[in-house]
Write a protein that holds these residues in place. Structure first.
Motif, PDB file in Angstrom:
ATOM      1  N   MET A  99       0.829  -1.173   0.000  1.00  0.00           N
ATOM      2  CA  MET A  99       0.000   0.000   0.000  1.00  0.00           C
ATOM      3  C   MET A  99       0.878   1.242   0.000  1.00  0.00           C
ATOM      4  SD  MET A  99      -3.024   1.082   2.633  1.00  0.00           S
ATOM      5  CE  MET A  99      -2.030   1.143   4.071  1.00  0.00           C
ATOM      6  N   GLY A 100       1.994   1.197   0.713  1.00  0.00           N
ATOM      7  CA  GLY A 100       2.852   2.358   0.777  1.00  0.00           C
ATOM      8  C   GLY A 100       3.446   2.717  -0.568  1.00  0.00           C
ATOM      9  N   GLN A 101       3.788   1.731  -1.358  1.00  0.00           N
ATOM     10  CA  GLN A 101       4.403   1.984  -2.647  1.00  0.00           C
ATOM     11  C   GLN A 101       3.364   2.221  -3.747  1.00  0.00           C
ATOM     12  OE1 GLN A 101       6.926  -1.161  -4.093  1.00  0.00           O
ATOM     13  NE2 GLN A 101       8.160   0.274  -5.256  1.00  0.00           N
ATOM     14  N   LEU A 102       2.246   1.511  -3.700  1.00  0.00           N
ATOM     15  CA  LEU A 102       1.233   1.607  -4.748  1.00  0.00           C
ATOM     16  C   LEU A 102       0.236   2.740  -4.522  1.00  0.00           C
ATOM     17  CD1 LEU A 102       0.400  -2.158  -5.261  1.00  0.00           C
ATOM     18  CD2 LEU A 102       1.817  -0.696  -6.702  1.00  0.00           C
ATOM     19  N   GLY A 103       0.016   3.104  -3.290  1.00  0.00           N
ATOM     20  CA  GLY A 103      -0.988   4.111  -2.967  1.00  0.00           C
ATOM     21  C   GLY A 103      -2.277   3.469  -2.491  1.00  0.00           C
ATOM     22  N   ARG A 104      -3.006   4.208  -1.689  1.00  0.00           N
ATOM     23  CA  ARG A 104      -4.238   3.694  -1.090  1.00  0.00           C
ATOM     24  C   ARG A 104      -5.295   3.357  -2.133  1.00  0.00           C
ATOM     25  NH1 ARG A 104      -5.619   3.521   4.233  1.00  0.00           N
ATOM     26  NH2 ARG A 104      -3.831   4.696   4.938  1.00  0.00           N
ATOM     27  N   GLU A 105      -5.368   4.128  -3.224  1.00  0.00           N
ATOM     28  CA  GLU A 105      -6.391   3.868  -4.253  1.00  0.00           C
ATOM     29  C   GLU A 105      -6.116   2.598  -5.039  1.00  0.00           C
ATOM     30  OE1 GLU A 105      -3.127   6.155  -6.101  1.00  0.00           O
ATOM     31  OE2 GLU A 105      -4.293   6.483  -4.301  1.00  0.00           O
ATOM     32  N   ARG A 106      -4.888   2.097  -5.002  1.00  0.00           N
ATOM     33  CA  ARG A 106      -4.524   0.871  -5.722  1.00  0.00           C
ATOM     34  C   ARG A 106      -4.465  -0.348  -4.798  1.00  0.00           C
ATOM     35  NH1 ARG A 106      -2.845   1.762 -10.791  1.00  0.00           N
ATOM     36  NH2 ARG A 106      -2.366   3.894 -11.342  1.00  0.00           N
ATOM     37  N   ALA A 107      -4.832  -0.168  -3.567  1.00  0.00           N
ATOM     38  CA  ALA A 107      -4.807  -1.273  -2.602  1.00  0.00           C
ATOM     39  C   ALA A 107      -6.243  -1.679  -2.267  1.00  0.00           C
ATOM     40  CB  ALA A 107      -4.067  -0.859  -1.341  1.00  0.00           C
ATOM     41  N   ALA A 108      -6.452  -2.958  -2.076  1.00  0.00           N
ATOM     42  CA  ALA A 108      -7.778  -3.476  -1.728  1.00  0.00           C
ATOM     43  C   ALA A 108      -7.605  -4.572  -0.694  1.00  0.00           C
ATOM     44  CB  ALA A 108      -8.488  -4.019  -2.957  1.00  0.00           C
ATOM     45  N   ILE A 109      -8.679  -4.819   0.026  1.00  0.00           N
ATOM     46  CA  ILE A 109      -8.679  -5.904   0.998  1.00  0.00           C
ATOM     47  C   ILE A 109      -9.926  -6.748   0.731  1.00  0.00           C
ATOM     48  CG2 ILE A 109      -9.843  -4.520   2.764  1.00  0.00           C
ATOM     49  CD1 ILE A 109      -8.105  -6.048   4.823  1.00  0.00           C
ATOM     50  N   VAL A 110      -9.738  -8.059   0.684  1.00  0.00           N
ATOM     51  CA  VAL A 110     -10.842  -8.988   0.435  1.00  0.00           C
ATOM     52  C   VAL A 110     -11.143  -9.709   1.748  1.00  0.00           C
ATOM     53  CG1 VAL A 110     -11.634 -10.977  -0.901  1.00  0.00           C
ATOM     54  CG2 VAL A 110     -10.131  -9.286  -1.960  1.00  0.00           C
ATOM     55  N   THR A 111     -12.383  -9.583   2.205  1.00  0.00           N
ATOM     56  CA  THR A 111     -12.782 -10.177   3.484  1.00  0.00           C
ATOM     57  C   THR A 111     -14.076 -10.973   3.307  1.00  0.00           C
ATOM     58  OG1 THR A 111     -14.091  -8.254   4.145  1.00  0.00           O
ATOM     59  CG2 THR A 111     -11.777  -8.268   4.789  1.00  0.00           C
ATOM     60  N   PRO A 112     -14.298 -11.957   4.156  1.00  0.00           N
ATOM     61  CA  PRO A 112     -15.569 -12.691   4.112  1.00  0.00           C
ATOM     62  C   PRO A 112     -16.728 -11.781   4.510  1.00  0.00           C
ATOM     63  CG  PRO A 112     -13.963 -13.831   5.499  1.00  0.00           C
ATOM     64  CD  PRO A 112     -13.386 -12.510   5.148  1.00  0.00           C
ATOM     65  N   ARG A 113     -17.841 -11.941   3.826  1.00  0.00           N
ATOM     66  CA  ARG A 113     -19.048 -11.166   4.113  1.00  0.00           C
ATOM     67  C   ARG A 113     -19.660 -11.629   5.434  1.00  0.00           C
ATOM     68  NH1 ARG A 113     -22.429 -11.956  -0.725  1.00  0.00           N
ATOM     69  NH2 ARG A 113     -20.768 -10.799  -1.698  1.00  0.00           N
ATOM     70  N   HIS A 114     -20.307 -10.738   6.136  1.00  0.00           N
ATOM     71  CA  HIS A 114     -21.033 -11.004   7.388  1.00  0.00           C
ATOM     72  C   HIS A 114     -20.117 -11.413   8.543  1.00  0.00           C
ATOM     73  CE1 HIS A 114     -24.583 -10.547   5.012  1.00  0.00           C
ATOM     74  NE2 HIS A 114     -24.330 -11.626   4.298  1.00  0.00           N
ATOM     75  N   ILE A 115     -18.853 -11.050   8.458  1.00  0.00           N
ATOM     76  CA  ILE A 115     -17.942 -11.275   9.574  1.00  0.00           C
ATOM     77  C   ILE A 115     -17.388  -9.919   9.979  1.00  0.00           C
ATOM     78  CG2 ILE A 115     -15.733 -12.277  10.281  1.00  0.00           C
ATOM     79  CD1 ILE A 115     -16.354 -14.693   8.646  1.00  0.00           C
ATOM     80  N   ASP A 116     -17.537  -9.577  11.233  1.00  0.00           N
ATOM     81  CA  ASP A 116     -17.091  -8.279  11.722  1.00  0.00           C
ATOM     82  C   ASP A 116     -15.599  -8.347  12.046  1.00  0.00           C
ATOM     83  OD1 ASP A 116     -17.209  -5.654  12.611  1.00  0.00           O
ATOM     84  OD2 ASP A 116     -17.708  -6.241  14.658  1.00  0.00           O
ATOM     85  N   LEU A 117     -14.790  -7.894  11.098  1.00  0.00           N
ATOM     86  CA  LEU A 117     -13.356  -7.889  11.309  1.00  0.00           C
ATOM     87  C   LEU A 117     -12.923  -6.575  11.932  1.00  0.00           C
ATOM     88  CD1 LEU A 117     -12.004  -9.392   7.979  1.00  0.00           C
ATOM     89  CD2 LEU A 117     -12.194 -10.515  10.178  1.00  0.00           C
ATOM     90  N   LYS A 118     -12.025  -6.646  12.837  1.00  0.00           N
ATOM     91  CA  LYS A 118     -11.459  -5.455  13.456  1.00  0.00           C
ATOM     92  C   LYS A 118     -10.172  -5.122  12.698  1.00  0.00           C
ATOM     93  CE  LYS A 118     -14.518  -5.509  16.697  1.00  0.00           C
ATOM     94  NZ  LYS A 118     -15.774  -4.903  16.372  1.00  0.00           N
ATOM     95  N   LEU A 119     -10.248  -4.101  11.845  1.00  0.00           N
ATOM     96  CA  LEU A 119      -9.098  -3.719  11.040  1.00  0.00           C
ATOM     97  C   LEU A 119      -8.272  -2.659  11.757  1.00  0.00           C
ATOM     98  CD1 LEU A 119     -10.732  -3.378   7.520  1.00  0.00           C
ATOM     99  CD2 LEU A 119      -9.346  -5.249   8.369  1.00  0.00           C
ATOM    100  N   PRO A 120      -6.967  -2.725  11.617  1.00  0.00           N
ATOM    101  CA  PRO A 120      -6.127  -1.658  12.152  1.00  0.00           C
ATOM    102  C   PRO A 120      -6.465  -0.342  11.442  1.00  0.00           C
ATOM    103  CG  PRO A 120      -4.795  -3.525  11.448  1.00  0.00           C
ATOM    104  CD  PRO A 120      -6.193  -3.791  11.006  1.00  0.00           C
ATOM    105  N   SER A 121      -6.266   0.753  12.103  1.00  0.00           N
ATOM    106  CA  SER A 121      -6.669   2.055  11.563  1.00  0.00           C
ATOM    107  C   SER A 121      -5.968   2.383  10.244  1.00  0.00           C
ATOM    108  CB  SER A 121      -6.409   3.158  12.579  1.00  0.00           C
ATOM    109  OG  SER A 121      -5.033   3.223  12.879  1.00  0.00           O
ATOM    110  N   ASP A 122      -4.767   1.881  10.014  1.00  0.00           N
ATOM    111  CA  ASP A 122      -4.083   2.187   8.758  1.00  0.00           C
ATOM    112  C   ASP A 122      -4.677   1.445   7.559  1.00  0.00           C
ATOM    113  OD1 ASP A 122      -3.112  -0.174   9.830  1.00  0.00           O
ATOM    114  OD2 ASP A 122      -1.119   0.075   8.970  1.00  0.00           O
ATOM    115  N   LEU A 123      -5.576   0.485   7.782  1.00  0.00           N
ATOM    116  CA  LEU A 123      -6.238  -0.234   6.695  1.00  0.00           C
ATOM    117  C   LEU A 123      -7.656   0.261   6.433  1.00  0.00           C
ATOM    118  CD1 LEU A 123      -5.165  -3.925   7.415  1.00  0.00           C
ATOM    119  CD2 LEU A 123      -4.117  -2.285   5.856  1.00  0.00           C
ATOM    120  N   LEU A 124      -8.138   1.212   7.206  1.00  0.00           N
ATOM    121  CA  LEU A 124      -9.530   1.631   7.107  1.00  0.00           C
ATOM    122  C   LEU A 124      -9.871   2.305   5.782  1.00  0.00           C
ATOM    123  CD1 LEU A 124     -10.271   2.870  10.733  1.00  0.00           C
ATOM    124  CD2 LEU A 124     -11.008   0.758   9.628  1.00  0.00           C
TER     125      LEU A 124
END
Length: 66
Positions: A1-26
């Motif tokens: 993410m640091g090299q590509l930029g936030r707009e080029r980074a994505a996160i894939v997570t399972p639906r209907h699961i409440d994941l607690k993401l670190p603030s830098d991934l929000l």
């Protein structure tokens, strides 16, 4: 993410699961998928991830080359 930029980074997570993401991934582009009944079956997992992959492809096409 640091090299590509936030707009080029994505996160894939399972639906209907409440994941607690670190603030830098929000600010990432969240993509979700439905967990298949048998997540150990590669065909069912691939099928479940297909919509997220399509969204990624669309995002990459929209943003264009770096």
């Amino acid at each position: 993410m640091g090299q590509l930029g936030r707009e080029r980074a994505a996160i894939v997570t399972p639906r209907h699961i409440d994941l607690k993401l670190p603030s830098d991934l929000l600010g990432l582009n969240p993509l979700t998928f439905k967990i298949p009944n048998d997540p150990n079956d590669p065909k069912k997992l691939a099928s479940a991830l297909s919509p997220a992959c399509t969204q990624l492809k669309s995002l990459f096409n929209q943003i264009g080359p770096r």
